[in-house]
Scaffold this motif. Structure first.
Motif, PDB file in Angstrom:
ATOM      1  N   SER A  40       0.809  -1.062   0.004  1.00  0.00           N
ATOM      2  CA  SER A  40      -0.130   0.026  -0.020  1.00  0.00           C
ATOM      3  C   SER A  40       1.062   1.327   0.013  1.00  0.00           C
ATOM      4  N   PRO A  41       0.324   2.298  -0.380  1.00  0.00           N
ATOM      5  CA  PRO A  41       1.051   3.687  -0.389  1.00  0.00           C
ATOM      6  C   PRO A  41       1.695   3.864   1.021  1.00  0.00           C
ATOM      7  N   MET A  42       1.118   3.533   1.994  1.00  0.00           N
ATOM      8  CA  MET A  42       1.504   3.818   3.463  1.00  0.00           C
ATOM      9  C   MET A  42       2.706   2.841   3.812  1.00  0.00           C
ATOM     10  N   GLU A  43       2.608   1.601   3.227  1.00  0.00           N
ATOM     11  CA  GLU A  43       3.610   0.625   3.430  1.00  0.00           C
ATOM     12  C   GLU A  43       4.641   1.326   2.814  1.00  0.00           C
ATOM     13  N   TYR A  44       4.631   1.702   1.421  1.00  0.00           N
ATOM     14  CA  TYR A  44       5.805   2.371   0.633  1.00  0.00           C
ATOM     15  C   TYR A  44       6.607   3.498   1.686  1.00  0.00           C
ATOM     16  N   VAL A  45       5.902   4.302   2.444  1.00  0.00           N
ATOM     17  CA  VAL A  45       6.156   5.443   3.178  1.00  0.00           C
ATOM     18  C   VAL A  45       7.368   4.872   4.287  1.00  0.00           C
ATOM     19  N   LEU A  46       6.914   3.518   4.909  1.00  0.00           N
ATOM     20  CA  LEU A  46       7.861   3.012   5.820  1.00  0.00           C
ATOM     21  C   LEU A  46       8.927   2.544   5.065  1.00  0.00           C
ATOM     22  N   MET A  47       8.829   1.851   3.947  1.00  0.00           N
ATOM     23  CA  MET A  47      10.083   1.445   3.138  1.00  0.00           C
ATOM     24  C   MET A  47      10.826   2.567   2.862  1.00  0.00           C
ATOM     25  N   GLY A  48      10.569   3.574   2.580  1.00  0.00           N
ATOM     26  CA  GLY A  48      11.374   4.834   2.375  1.00  0.00           C
ATOM     27  C   GLY A  48      12.218   5.064   3.329  1.00  0.00           C
ATOM     28  N   VAL A  49      11.465   5.020   4.538  1.00  0.00           N
ATOM     29  CA  VAL A  49      12.358   5.365   5.791  1.00  0.00           C
ATOM     30  C   VAL A  49      13.558   4.265   5.890  1.00  0.00           C
ATOM     31  N   ALA A  50      13.064   3.120   5.994  1.00  0.00           N
ATOM     32  CA  ALA A  50      13.903   2.044   6.076  1.00  0.00           C
ATOM     33  C   ALA A  50      15.162   2.311   4.965  1.00  0.00           C
ATOM     34  N   GLY A  51      14.751   2.461   3.788  1.00  0.00           N
ATOM     35  CA  GLY A  51      15.946   2.416   2.460  1.00  0.00           C
ATOM     36  C   GLY A  51      16.816   3.638   2.695  1.00  0.00           C
ATOM     37  N   CYS A  52      15.968   5.003   2.946  1.00  0.00           N
ATOM     38  CA  CYS A  52      16.755   6.093   3.223  1.00  0.00           C
ATOM     39  C   CYS A  52      17.842   6.215   4.440  1.00  0.00           C
ATOM     40  N   SER A  53      17.440   5.613   5.523  1.00  0.00           N
ATOM     41  CA  SER A  53      18.296   5.370   6.618  1.00  0.00           C
ATOM     42  C   SER A  53      19.253   4.516   6.283  1.00  0.00           C
ATOM     43  N   ALA A  54      19.056   3.422   5.537  1.00  0.00           N
ATOM     44  CA  ALA A  54      20.080   2.389   5.410  1.00  0.00           C
ATOM     45  C   ALA A  54      21.169   2.934   4.573  1.00  0.00           C
ATOM     46  N   ILE A  55      20.983   3.836   3.450  1.00  0.00           N
ATOM     47  CA  ILE A  55      21.852   4.394   2.729  1.00  0.00           C
ATOM     48  C   ILE A  55      22.794   5.292   3.383  1.00  0.00           C
ATOM     49  N   ASP A  56      22.295   6.024   4.469  1.00  0.00           N
ATOM     50  CA  ASP A  56      23.104   6.865   5.388  1.00  0.00           C
ATOM     51  C   ASP A  56      23.900   6.315   6.060  1.00  0.00           C
ATOM     52  N   VAL A  57      23.264   5.286   6.969  1.00  0.00           N
ATOM     53  CA  VAL A  57      24.070   4.537   7.856  1.00  0.00           C
ATOM     54  C   VAL A  57      25.029   3.777   7.145  1.00  0.00           C
ATOM     55  N   ILE A  58      24.801   3.027   6.275  1.00  0.00           N
ATOM     56  CA  ILE A  58      26.146   2.339   5.550  1.00  0.00           C
ATOM     57  C   ILE A  58      27.092   3.320   4.913  1.00  0.00           C
ATOM     58  N   SER A  59      26.750   4.348   4.204  1.00  0.00           N
ATOM     59  CA  SER A  59      27.572   5.271   3.833  1.00  0.00           C
ATOM     60  C   SER A  59      28.811   5.971   4.857  1.00  0.00           C
ATOM     61  N   ILE A  60      28.015   6.217   6.195  1.00  0.00           N
ATOM     62  CA  ILE A  60      28.779   6.810   7.195  1.00  0.00           C
ATOM     63  C   ILE A  60      29.895   5.696   7.650  1.00  0.00           C
ATOM     64  N   LEU A  61      29.429   4.844   7.887  1.00  0.00           N
ATOM     65  CA  LEU A  61      30.065   3.428   8.574  1.00  0.00           C
ATOM     66  C   LEU A  61      31.145   3.133   7.226  1.00  0.00           C
ATOM     67  N   LYS A  62      31.024   3.096   6.209  1.00  0.00           N
ATOM     68  CA  LYS A  62      31.960   2.910   5.099  1.00  0.00           C
ATOM     69  C   LYS A  62      33.065   3.975   5.147  1.00  0.00           C
ATOM     70  N   LYS A  63      32.757   5.128   5.224  1.00  0.00           N
ATOM     71  CA  LYS A  63      33.605   6.268   5.239  1.00  0.00           C
ATOM     72  C   LYS A  63      34.582   6.028   6.445  1.00  0.00           C
ATOM     73  N   GLN A  64      33.923   5.436   7.500  1.00  0.00           N
ATOM     74  CA  GLN A  64      34.926   5.199   8.590  1.00  0.00           C
ATOM     75  C   GLN A  64      35.539   3.987   8.783  1.00  0.00           C
ATOM     76  N   ARG A  65      35.633   3.343   7.582  1.00  0.00           N
ATOM     77  CA  ARG A  65      36.164   2.031   7.331  1.00  0.00           C
ATOM     78  C   ARG A  65      35.880   0.875   8.235  1.00  0.00           C
ATOM     79  N   GLN A  66      34.543   1.088   8.563  1.00  0.00           N
ATOM     80  CA  GLN A  66      34.024  -0.139   9.328  1.00  0.00           C
ATOM     81  C   GLN A  66      33.567  -1.228   8.543  1.00  0.00           C
ATOM     82  N   ASP A  67      33.703  -2.527   9.060  1.00  0.00           N
ATOM     83  CA  ASP A  67      33.379  -3.680   8.391  1.00  0.00           C
ATOM     84  C   ASP A  67      31.923  -4.139   8.752  1.00  0.00           C
TER      85      ASP A  67
END
Length: 141
Positions: A40-67
């Motif tokens: 549903s559209p509202m489920e996609y909103v939650l998916m958007g939160v999940a995907g957006c934060s995942a990209i951020d967290v992984i990007s930040i940790l990669k820059k810090q050379r975390q495995d």
């Protein structure tokens, strides 16, 4: 940013296409007249939160050379009836990380995502409380 929507049946099943040609689908739940052929559209909103934060967290940790050996998340939304709508009043995100990651860096990466960088969360923030927690190697940090 532009999205095109096309109706696929006589009810609520739609195809959505972005400018780069990626396609996804939306439908309504059966109890509200749809055929449950897609989220549903509202489920996609939650998916958007999940995907957006995942990209951020992984990007930040990669820059810090975390495995990072594994990343997943659970997002749960609580809604409230306001007139004819049912917007989210609270969204809870649990970030699950595994790997050789400094616990403070994992915690800080999630904090930066939700407090500063995640455009989806920042868009929802005026109307929904965003709660997040970080679990690293099966232990909350």
């Amino acid at each position: 940013m532009k999205i095109q929507l096309k109706r696929l049946n006589e009810d609520y099943h739609f195809e959505l296409r972005n400018e780069r040609g990626h396609v996804t689908y939306i439908d309504n739940k059966t109890e509200t007249g749809g055929h449950d052929l897609a989220p549903s559209p509202m489920e996609y909103v939650l998916m958007g939160v999940a995907g957006c934060s995942a990209i951020d967290v992984i990007s930040i940790l990669k820059k810090q050379r975390q495995d990072i050996t594994s990343y997943s998340a659970e997002v749960e939304g609580a809604r409230e009836k306001i007139g004819g709508a049912s917007p989210f009043k609270e969204i809870t995100v649990t970030v699950f990380l595994e790997g050789d990651i400094d616990p403070e860096k994992a915690k800080r990466a999630a904090q930066l995502s939700f407090d500063k960088y995640c455009s989806v969360s920042k868009t929802l923030e005026p109307t929904a409380k965003i709660i997040y927690k970080t679990v690293l190697n099966k232990k909350e940090v």
